[in-house]
Design a protein around this motif. Structure first.
Motif, PDB file in Angstrom:
ATOM      1  N   ILE A   1     107.867  20.971  42.401  1.00 39.10           N
ATOM      2  CA  ILE A   1     106.543  21.157  41.825  1.00 39.10           C
ATOM      3  C   ILE A   1     106.731  21.551  40.360  1.00 39.10           C
ATOM      4  CG2 ILE A   1     104.324  22.316  42.025  1.00 39.10           C
ATOM      5  CD1 ILE A   1     105.126  20.649  44.499  1.00 39.10           C
ATOM      6  N   VAL A   2     106.403  20.638  39.483  1.00 37.72           N
ATOM      7  CA  VAL A   2     106.606  20.852  38.042  1.00 37.72           C
ATOM      8  C   VAL A   2     105.222  21.172  37.444  1.00 37.72           C
ATOM      9  CG1 VAL A   2     107.770  19.961  35.980  1.00 37.72           C
ATOM     10  CG2 VAL A   2     108.523  19.211  38.242  1.00 37.72           C
ATOM     11  N   SER A   3     104.727  20.398  36.503  1.00 40.59           N
ATOM     12  CA  SER A   3     103.409  20.627  35.906  1.00 40.59           C
ATOM     13  C   SER A   3     103.120  19.524  34.901  1.00 40.59           C
ATOM     14  CB  SER A   3     103.361  21.984  35.192  1.00 40.59           C
ATOM     15  OG  SER A   3     102.170  22.116  34.430  1.00 40.59           O
ATOM     16  N   ILE A   4     101.854  19.293  34.643  1.00 40.55           N
ATOM     17  CA  ILE A   4     101.473  18.316  33.627  1.00 40.55           C
ATOM     18  C   ILE A   4     101.949  18.750  32.241  1.00 40.55           C
ATOM     19  CG2 ILE A   4      99.211  19.243  32.983  1.00 40.55           C
ATOM     20  CD1 ILE A   4     100.063  15.531  33.757  1.00 40.55           C
TER      21      ILE A   4
ATOM     22  N   LYS B   1     123.363   9.362  47.547  1.00 39.57           N
ATOM     23  CA  LYS B   1     123.745  10.306  48.594  1.00 39.57           C
ATOM     24  C   LYS B   1     122.658  10.444  49.658  1.00 39.57           C
ATOM     25  CE  LYS B   1     126.920  12.974  45.718  1.00 39.57           C
ATOM     26  NZ  LYS B   1     127.324  14.313  45.226  1.00 39.57           N
ATOM     27  N   GLY B   2     121.687   9.544  49.602  1.00 42.16           N
ATOM     28  CA  GLY B   2     120.626   9.558  50.597  1.00 42.16           C
ATOM     29  C   GLY B   2     119.561  10.605  50.374  1.00 42.16           C
ATOM     30  N   ILE B   3     119.492  11.151  49.155  1.00 39.49           N
ATOM     31  CA  ILE B   3     118.519  12.192  48.839  1.00 39.49           C
ATOM     32  C   ILE B   3     117.551  11.661  47.783  1.00 39.49           C
ATOM     33  CG2 ILE B   3     118.161  14.547  48.035  1.00 39.49           C
ATOM     34  CD1 ILE B   3     121.123  15.097  48.759  1.00 39.49           C
ATOM     35  N   THR B   4     116.289  11.551  48.146  1.00 35.18           N
ATOM     36  CA  THR B   4     115.248  11.116  47.219  1.00 35.18           C
ATOM     37  C   THR B   4     114.659  12.334  46.526  1.00 35.18           C
ATOM     38  OG1 THR B   4     114.709   9.277  48.688  1.00 35.18           O
ATOM     39  CG2 THR B   4     113.106   9.816  47.000  1.00 35.18           C
ATOM     40  N   VAL B   5     114.504  12.265  45.217  1.00 35.46           N
ATOM     41  CA  VAL B   5     114.015  13.409  44.443  1.00 35.46           C
ATOM     42  C   VAL B   5     112.664  13.071  43.824  1.00 35.46           C
ATOM     43  CG1 VAL B   5     114.509  15.033  42.571  1.00 35.46           C
ATOM     44  CG2 VAL B   5     116.392  14.125  43.966  1.00 35.46           C
ATOM     45  N   HIS B   6     111.655  13.871  44.159  1.00 33.07           N
ATOM     46  CA  HIS B   6     110.285  13.656  43.697  1.00 33.07           C
ATOM     47  C   HIS B   6     109.892  14.729  42.681  1.00 33.07           C
ATOM     48  CE1 HIS B   6     109.339  10.983  47.233  1.00 33.07           C
ATOM     49  NE2 HIS B   6     110.317  11.707  47.767  1.00 33.07           N
ATOM     50  N   THR B   7     109.096  14.336  41.695  1.00 34.03           N
ATOM     51  CA  THR B   7     108.451  15.308  40.810  1.00 34.03           C
ATOM     52  C   THR B   7     106.960  15.331  41.118  1.00 34.03           C
ATOM     53  OG1 THR B   7     107.934  13.738  39.023  1.00 34.03           O
ATOM     54  CG2 THR B   7     110.079  14.835  38.943  1.00 34.03           C
ATOM     55  N   VAL B   8     106.376  16.514  41.014  1.00 35.24           N
ATOM     56  CA  VAL B   8     104.925  16.679  41.162  1.00 35.24           C
ATOM     57  C   VAL B   8     104.427  17.375  39.908  1.00 35.24           C
ATOM     58  CG1 VAL B   8     103.058  17.620  42.545  1.00 35.24           C
ATOM     59  CG2 VAL B   8     105.180  16.876  43.662  1.00 35.24           C
ATOM     60  N   ASN B   9     103.540  16.708  39.177  1.00 37.87           N
ATOM     61  CA  ASN B   9     103.054  17.240  37.904  1.00 37.87           C
ATOM     62  C   ASN B   9     101.535  17.412  37.937  1.00 37.87           C
ATOM     63  OD1 ASN B   9     105.577  17.361  36.517  1.00 37.87           O
ATOM     64  ND2 ASN B   9     105.497  15.163  36.234  1.00 37.87           N
ATOM     65  N   PRO B  10     101.064  18.475  38.592  1.00 28.42           N
ATOM     66  CA  PRO B  10      99.615  18.690  38.661  1.00 28.42           C
ATOM     67  C   PRO B  10      99.046  19.271  37.381  1.00 28.42           C
ATOM     68  CG  PRO B  10     100.778  20.437  39.814  1.00 28.42           C
ATOM     69  CD  PRO B  10     101.820  19.465  39.344  1.00 28.42           C
ATOM     70  N   GLY B  11      97.733  19.068  37.210  1.00 24.53           N
ATOM     71  CA  GLY B  11      96.997  19.795  36.183  1.00 24.53           C
ATOM     72  C   GLY B  11      96.651  21.171  36.730  1.00 24.53           C
ATOM     73  N   ALA B  12      95.578  21.745  36.242  1.00 20.40           N
ATOM     74  CA  ALA B  12      95.177  23.084  36.699  1.00 20.40           C
ATOM     75  C   ALA B  12      94.600  23.010  38.107  1.00 20.40           C
ATOM     76  CB  ALA B  12      94.156  23.682  35.739  1.00 20.40           C
TER      77      ALA B  12
ATOM     78  N   MET C   1      92.304  15.851  36.868  1.00 18.99           N
ATOM     79  CA  MET C   1      92.601  16.364  35.532  1.00 18.99           C
ATOM     80  C   MET C   1      94.011  15.968  35.112  1.00 18.99           C
ATOM     81  SD  MET C   1      92.927  20.313  34.162  1.00 18.99           S
ATOM     82  CE  MET C   1      91.250  20.771  34.582  1.00 18.99           C
ATOM     83  N   GLY C   2      94.955  16.143  36.015  1.00 14.88           N
ATOM     84  CA  GLY C   2      96.330  15.774  35.715  1.00 14.88           C
ATOM     85  C   GLY C   2      96.471  14.289  35.424  1.00 14.88           C
ATOM     86  N   ILE C   3      95.787  13.451  36.204  1.00 11.29           N
ATOM     87  CA  ILE C   3      95.860  12.000  35.991  1.00 11.29           C
ATOM     88  C   ILE C   3      95.296  11.630  34.630  1.00 11.29           C
ATOM     89  CG2 ILE C   3      94.893   9.790  36.766  1.00 11.29           C
ATOM     90  CD1 ILE C   3      95.105  10.902  39.641  1.00 11.29           C
ATOM     91  N   GLN C   4      94.178  12.235  34.252  1.00  9.38           N
ATOM     92  CA  GLN C   4      93.586  11.944  32.939  1.00  9.38           C
ATOM     93  C   GLN C   4      94.532  12.346  31.814  1.00  9.38           C
ATOM     94  OE1 GLN C   4      89.929  14.152  33.401  1.00  9.38           O
ATOM     95  NE2 GLN C   4      88.800  12.366  34.138  1.00  9.38           N
ATOM     96  N   MET C   5      95.171  13.498  31.961  1.00 14.03           N
ATOM     97  CA  MET C   5      96.112  13.946  30.940  1.00 14.03           C
ATOM     98  C   MET C   5      97.355  13.071  30.920  1.00 14.03           C
ATOM     99  SD  MET C   5      95.846  18.108  31.205  1.00 14.03           S
ATOM    100  CE  MET C   5      94.401  18.966  30.554  1.00 14.03           C
ATOM    101  N   PHE C   6      97.834  12.697  32.104  1.00 12.29           N
ATOM    102  CA  PHE C   6      99.003  11.818  32.178  1.00 12.29           C
ATOM    103  C   PHE C   6      98.711  10.462  31.554  1.00 12.29           C
ATOM    104  CE2 PHE C   6     101.351   8.494  34.538  1.00 12.29           C
ATOM    105  CZ  PHE C   6     102.632   8.801  34.103  1.00 12.29           C
ATOM    106  N   ASN C   7      97.535   9.924  31.822  1.00 14.65           N
ATOM    107  CA  ASN C   7      97.176   8.623  31.251  1.00 14.65           C
ATOM    108  C   ASN C   7      97.074   8.693  29.733  1.00 14.65           C
ATOM    109  OD1 ASN C   7      97.143   7.281  33.698  1.00 14.65           O
ATOM    110  ND2 ASN C   7      94.952   7.589  34.037  1.00 14.65           N
TER     111      ASN C   7
END
Length: 243
Positions: A131-134, A167-178, A217-223
């Protein structure tokens, strides 16, 4: 779809906010076991489900981390949600706050990935969800230390993704807004509930999305950032200056 049903999941910072909601969402997904960790177990809610095992863990405490990793050898999905946020600008904020956020959000999460990479490899196919952040894309000056720590974590997550790919490990990032959590309790923004956001996160993890932005909000900022990085910086400039 890579279902979470019957999986063993460890979620840090599970006592409140998105972490608490992720535990509930994972239970609804049919997880076999969930290790729910927190620095203070007195603040851990009662999930009323025998599949939840609560463990004391400060991700900056190497001794506690060694103890926890030794008794959770069955983990298949690691969700690194624990974090901290200290208000303050780069020039005016307390150095101790900047250091604390970097030590927790960046180095603490790296500690988790290092401690569990061998476990996850032995239980592959497996996943790391950070869990990261926008603000990983552009800093918000009022939380400059937090922003810097999340930008560093975003970079580290992408590095781990490449390192663990075979190594069979998938790594995901999550970048939410507020999101409407205790971390944002002083904000007057209209924010979504963490329960709904947790469900979206896990849905997208199951769908194989590597880079997840779970809220409007996060999607709008990411876009805005994706179109031109200076556009997101401009949004945060206007927020900071009240324009």
């Amino acid at each position: 779809m890579n279902t979470l049903k019957d999986k063993v999941i460890l979620i840090t910072g599970a006592n409140r906010g998105i972490g608490k909601s992720l535990v509930k969402a994972a239970l609804e997904k049919g997880a076999a076991k969930i290790y729910a960790t927190s620095r203070n177990l007195n603040t851990m809610p009662d999930f009323a489900d025998q599949r939840v095992v609560t463990l004391k863990l400060d991700i900056t405490n190497n001794s506690q981390l060694s103890e926890v990793s030794a008794i959770t050898k069955d983990v298949q999905i690691l969700i690194n949600n624990a974090g901290s946020l200290n208000n303050g600008t780069i020039l005016g904020g307390e150095i101790s706050g900047l250091e604390y956020d970097m030590r927790t959000n960046y180095l603490g999460t790296i500690n988790m990935m290092r401690a569990f990479s061998a476990i996850l490899e032995s239980n592959a196919p497996s996943k790391i969800v950070n869990i990261v952040s926008i603000v990983a894309y552009s800093p918000l000056p009022t939380i400059a230390g937090y922003s810097a720590s999340k930008a560093a974590l975003f970079s580290a997550t992408l590095s781990a993704r490449t390192e663990l790919a075979k190594k069979g490990i998938t790594v995901h990032t999550v970048n939410p807004g507020a999101i409407d959590t205790d971390m944002n309790k002083e904000s007057d923004w209209e924010m979504p509930s963490p329960d709904g956001i947790a469900k979206i996160i896990l849905d997208q993890v199951e769908n194989g999305e590597l880079d997840i932005v779970p809220d409007l909000m996060g999607i709008q900022m990411f876009n805005a950032w994706k179109e031109e990085p200076s556009k997101l910086a401009g949004i945060f400039h206007d927020i900071y200056h009240g324009e």
